[in-house]
Design a protein around this motif. Structure first.
Motif: not given
Ligand code: ZN
Length: 241
Positions: A180-185, A213-218
């Motif tokens: 999971r992305c630490m920045e945006c979940n 790669r984060c699927s939300n924020c990239g």
């Molecule tokens: Zn993210």
């Protein structure tokens, strides 16, 4: 008018260990109001009995009533008497703005945790909309009638808070570190090195072979000293449970 309230189990964490209360509640008060006045939000209450019979939060208290208030437990109670049902499925959280460090730990372990909403009302609506559990140390937020799932963190130490959540919601089986992305979940998905050659520094490309790669924020993630530190933290933490 005098009523008695007996709290059980983990509810006493919220009252500094005190479990028996005897007081004048005033006229026309519900048992929900009386329990919350003691510092126990309704989201922590599994069921209530009054003089041996099940009651719900709307019960108007009367002189001489004796209430027993229980936290979530495995006692065989019929569904119709349960006031805050057990959360079903993989738990998701919305954390209040004071819990930044805990949020980092939860995301590191792959537990979905929305964070960054400042206004209490928006936290509540986000939790309702996504069927998530509110994490907070602000009991007043959880006293709002519309809140369905919420947990008052007992500790103010992030690592201890993490343990609380893991035990309270039985999260061990859901732990998936670095997903999971630490920045945006957002969820991380693996990417090939060839796909990101223009997006990360050359020295990183030369040193690492696995990327996500984060699927939300990239945002792109790879191994490295930060990753090593987090791996060590996770290993030590899981060993300490
Ligand atoms: Zn993210």
């Amino acid at each position: 008018m005098i009523i008695k309230i007996r709290l059980f189990g983990s509810l006493c964490d919220l009252t500094s260990g005190k479990y028996l209360f005897e007081f004048d509640p005033g006229i026309n008060q519900t048992i929900k109001d009386c329990i919350e006045r003691l510092g126990v939000p309704h989201t922590e209450v599994f069921f209530i009995t009054m003089n041996g019979n099940f009651v719900d939060f709307s019960k108007i208290v009367c002189d001489g009533d004796f209430y027993c208030v229980y936290p979530e437990c495995d006692l065989p109670v019929e569904d119709r008497y349960i006031l805050t049902p057990k959360y079903l499925g993989e738990p998701k959280f919305v954390a209040d703005i004071h819990l930044g460090k805990l949020v980092k730990y939860l995301r590191m372990l792959g537990i979905s945790t929305v964070y960054g909403i400042i206004d209490d009302k928006l936290i509540i609506s986000k939790a309702l909309e996504t069927n998530s559990i509110i994490l907070t140390r602000d009991r007043n937020m959880l006293k709002e009638n519309v809140v369905k799932y919420g947990y008052v963190l007992r500790s103010d130490v992030p690592k201890i808070q993490l343990k609380e959540i893991i035990f309270r919601y039985d999260l061990i089986k859901y732990i998936k570190p670095f997903t999971r992305c630490m920045e945006c979940n957002g969820k991380l998905v693996p990417v090939l090195k060839a796909e990101i050659v223009n997006e990360v520094p050359e020295r990183v490309l030369n040193t690492f072979n696995e990327f996500a790669r984060c699927s939300n924020c990239g945002k792109i993630y790879w191994g490295g000293s930060h990753y090593q530190n987090m791996s060590n933290f996770i290993r030590q933490f899981l060993n300490s449970l």
